[in-house]
Scaffold this active site. Structure first.
Site, PDB file in Angstrom:
ATOM      1  N   ARG A 101      96.045  44.785 105.717  1.00  0.00           N
ATOM      2  CA  ARG A 101      95.385  43.658 105.028  1.00  0.00           C
ATOM      3  C   ARG A 101      94.126  43.334 105.812  1.00  0.00           C
ATOM      4  O   ARG A 101      94.186  43.015 107.006  1.00  0.00           O
ATOM      5  CB  ARG A 101      96.307  42.443 104.981  1.00  0.00           C
ATOM      6  CG  ARG A 101      95.577  41.169 104.617  1.00  0.00           C
ATOM      7  CD  ARG A 101      96.480  39.996 104.322  1.00  0.00           C
ATOM      8  NE  ARG A 101      97.129  40.160 103.039  1.00  0.00           N
ATOM      9  CZ  ARG A 101      97.694  39.157 102.355  1.00  0.00           C
ATOM     10  NH1 ARG A 101      97.675  37.928 102.842  1.00  0.00           N
ATOM     11  NH2 ARG A 101      98.271  39.379 101.195  1.00  0.00           N
ATOM     12  N   HIS A 128      93.976  43.753  95.315  1.00  0.00           N
ATOM     13  CA  HIS A 128      95.322  43.414  95.826  1.00  0.00           C
ATOM     14  C   HIS A 128      96.345  44.132  94.927  1.00  0.00           C
ATOM     15  O   HIS A 128      97.065  43.502  94.147  1.00  0.00           O
ATOM     16  CB  HIS A 128      95.507  41.898  95.795  1.00  0.00           C
ATOM     17  CG  HIS A 128      96.674  41.390  96.588  1.00  0.00           C
ATOM     18  ND1 HIS A 128      97.464  42.195  97.394  1.00  0.00           N
ATOM     19  CD2 HIS A 128      97.191  40.135  96.717  1.00  0.00           C
ATOM     20  CE1 HIS A 128      98.403  41.465  97.959  1.00  0.00           C
ATOM     21  NE2 HIS A 128      98.266  40.214  97.565  1.00  0.00           N
ATOM     22  N   GLN A 131     100.201  43.231  94.640  1.00  0.00           N
ATOM     23  CA  GLN A 131     100.448  41.999  93.893  1.00  0.00           C
ATOM     24  C   GLN A 131     100.441  42.268  92.392  1.00  0.00           C
ATOM     25  O   GLN A 131     101.326  41.812  91.658  1.00  0.00           O
ATOM     26  CB  GLN A 131      99.363  40.964  94.242  1.00  0.00           C
ATOM     27  CG  GLN A 131      99.530  39.643  93.517  1.00  0.00           C
ATOM     28  CD  GLN A 131     100.696  38.835  94.037  1.00  0.00           C
ATOM     29  OE1 GLN A 131     100.792  38.599  95.227  1.00  0.00           O
ATOM     30  NE2 GLN A 131     101.582  38.390  93.155  1.00  0.00           N
ATOM     31  N   ASP A 230      94.159  32.039  90.338  1.00  0.00           N
ATOM     32  CA  ASP A 230      94.220  32.286  91.787  1.00  0.00           C
ATOM     33  C   ASP A 230      93.430  31.151  92.447  1.00  0.00           C
ATOM     34  O   ASP A 230      92.687  30.423  91.762  1.00  0.00           O
ATOM     35  CB  ASP A 230      93.579  33.668  92.070  1.00  0.00           C
ATOM     36  CG  ASP A 230      93.616  34.078  93.545  1.00  0.00           C
ATOM     37  OD1 ASP A 230      94.392  33.484  94.323  1.00  0.00           O
ATOM     38  OD2 ASP A 230      92.854  34.995  93.915  1.00  0.00           O
ATOM     39  N   CYS A 270      99.419  34.363  91.974  1.00  0.00           N
ATOM     40  CA  CYS A 270      99.870  35.196  93.090  1.00  0.00           C
ATOM     41  C   CYS A 270     100.418  34.371  94.250  1.00  0.00           C
ATOM     42  O   CYS A 270     101.179  34.875  95.056  1.00  0.00           O
ATOM     43  CB  CYS A 270      98.722  36.080  93.569  1.00  0.00           C
ATOM     44  SG  CYS A 270      97.234  35.147  94.007  1.00  0.00           S
ATOM     45  N   ARG A 298     107.679  41.101  94.724  1.00  0.00           N
ATOM     46  CA  ARG A 298     106.891  41.841  95.709  1.00  0.00           C
ATOM     47  C   ARG A 298     107.818  42.767  96.505  1.00  0.00           C
ATOM     48  O   ARG A 298     107.490  43.910  96.776  1.00  0.00           O
ATOM     49  CB  ARG A 298     106.176  40.866  96.675  1.00  0.00           C
ATOM     50  CG  ARG A 298     105.144  39.955  96.040  1.00  0.00           C
ATOM     51  CD  ARG A 298     103.910  40.699  95.593  1.00  0.00           C
ATOM     52  NE  ARG A 298     103.288  41.441  96.690  1.00  0.00           N
ATOM     53  CZ  ARG A 298     102.447  40.919  97.591  1.00  0.00           C
ATOM     54  NH1 ARG A 298     102.095  39.654  97.514  1.00  0.00           N
ATOM     55  NH2 ARG A 298     101.923  41.680  98.543  1.00  0.00           N
TER      56      ARG A 298
HETATM   57  N1  NVA Z   1      92.364  35.572  96.408  1.00  0.00           N
HETATM   58  C1  NVA Z   1      93.339  35.182  97.401  1.00  0.00           C
HETATM   59  C2  NVA Z   1      94.625  35.896  97.175  1.00  0.00           C
HETATM   60  C3  NVA Z   1      95.716  35.552  98.149  1.00  0.00           C
HETATM   61  C4  NVA Z   1      96.984  36.321  97.900  1.00  0.00           C
HETATM   62  C5  NVA Z   1      92.774  35.473  98.787  1.00  0.00           C
HETATM   63  O1  NVA Z   1      92.197  36.556  98.967  1.00  0.00           O
HETATM   64  O2  NVA Z   1      92.888  34.632  99.667  1.00  0.00           O
HETATM   65  N1   CP Z   2     100.296  36.632  97.259  1.00  0.00           N
HETATM   66  C1   CP Z   2     100.161  37.023  98.545  1.00  0.00           C
HETATM   67  O1   CP Z   2      99.693  38.142  98.857  1.00  0.00           O
HETATM   68  O2   CP Z   2     100.596  36.119  99.436  1.00  0.00           O
HETATM   69  P1   CP Z   2     100.421  36.147 101.030  1.00  0.00           P
HETATM   70  O3   CP Z   2      98.958  35.885 101.308  1.00  0.00           O
HETATM   71  O4   CP Z   2     101.330  35.062 101.506  1.00  0.00           O
HETATM   72  O5   CP Z   2     100.812  37.504 101.544  1.00  0.00           O
END
Ligand code: NVA
Ligand code: CP
Length: 315
Positions: A101, A128, A131, A230, A270, A298
């Protein structure tokens, strides 16, 4: 050997395999888990916070007989300037797979290009995919019933995506819609529309998707089977939060807006959510909100993805 950096890295028949395996894993949780990762260690490199992704991968790898090794990016020499390529080469001598990540999607592509083991994208600024696979599975479970065809259940359905339509979740849903045969209508303020990069991704893969952008949230949700949103300020955008909230306020998923979708429409997010910003608490609590099923899935879907990747290595 396969990587999973984007939705379209798996072939349509592998998508079917992932969904069937996920359904099986979910049904038999605690009773039976084929130890397909037995004797394996998978590195989890995280440069951003995470609850769902980290925990579902750690638990999932354990349940498949493997050992997860969580690595804060800042604790690695990578954080002090060692190259991504050397990091990939070194980790490949120790571990059997890498989940990462981070911010720049190109970093994940470079990691995969230099890696001798499968790499899974656990979220970048661009995509992502884990997800969206879990989301699509979650909706398909509802629509297909216990024994129905999960992939077929998605075809022709319409998803409305509201708010920030320029970032990872929106991009991943555009690419996902092209794979699942879904229609996607995105609504947000000008300046936050889907960008050149996702259009180029579709073009370079020769993909067509029934996708439209509008500034009118009502137009987007009309006829939608799923209303999705989101956060308005993603990880790394915290300093822009105030300005983004001001621009995106008309795109809050209110009970009234949700009611303008199909009467049986599902609400999806998400998570993490910011109630009162991108969505009203009443919508999060609506019986047709399936946000916690998405979170749970997930685990099942990622176990299925890891199983397919492990099989592609011949292990
Ligand atoms: N768009 C959000 C998704 C988190 C799962 C982020 O990147 O923070
Ligand atoms: N939806 C998601 O990826 O959550 P986290 O940021 O908690 O991993």
């Amino acid at each position: 050997m396969k990587h999973f950096l984007k939705e379209t890295d798996l072939q349509p028949q592998e998508l079917g395999e992932v969904f069937s395996l996920a359904r099986e894993f979910k049904r038999k949780r605690g009773r039976h888990a084929p130890p397909v990762l037995s004797g394996q260690t998978w590195a989890l490199i995280f440069a951003k916070s995470s609850t769902r992704t980290r925990v579902s991968f750690e638990v999932g790898i354990n349940e498949l007989g493997g050992h997860p090794l969580f690595l804060n990016r800042g604790d690695l020499q990578l954080g002090r300037g060692e190259s991504i390529e050397d990091t990939a080469r070194v980790l490949s001598r120790f571990v059997h797979g890498i989940v990462i990540r981070t911010f720049d999607h190109a970093d994940v592509e470079r990691l995969a290009a230099a890696s001798g083991v499968p790499v899974v994208n656990g979220l970048t600024d661009f995509l992502h995919p884990c997800q969206v696979y879990a989301d699509a599975f979650t909706a398909a479970e509802r629509w297909a019933g216990p024994d129905g065809d999960l992939v077929a259940a998605l075809r022709g359905r319409k998803i409305a995506f509201l708010g920030d339509t320029s970032f990872n979740m929106a991009n991943s849903w555009i690419l996902g819609a092209s794979l699942f045969g879904m229609r996607i209508s995105l609504a947000g303020p000008r300046g936050f529309e889907p960008g050149a990069r996702i259009r180029e991704q579709l073009r370079s893969e020769g993909r067509t998707v029934d996708f439209e952008f509008t500034e009118d949230p009502l137009e987007a949700v009309r006829g939608a089977d799923v209303v999705y949103t989101d956060v308005w300020a993603s990880m790394g955008q915290e300093e822009q939060a105030e300005a983004r909230i001001a621009r995106m306020r008309p795109y809050t998923v209110t009970a009234g807006l949700f009611a303008a979708a199909r009467p049986d429409a599902l609400f999806m997010h998400c998570l993490p959510a910011h109630p009162g910003e991108e969505v009203e608490q009443a919508v999060l609590d609506n019986p047709r909100s399936i946000i916690f099923d998405e979170a749970e899935n997930r685990l099942h879907v990622q176990k299925a993805i890891l199983s397919v990747l492990a099989a592609s290595r011949g292990v």
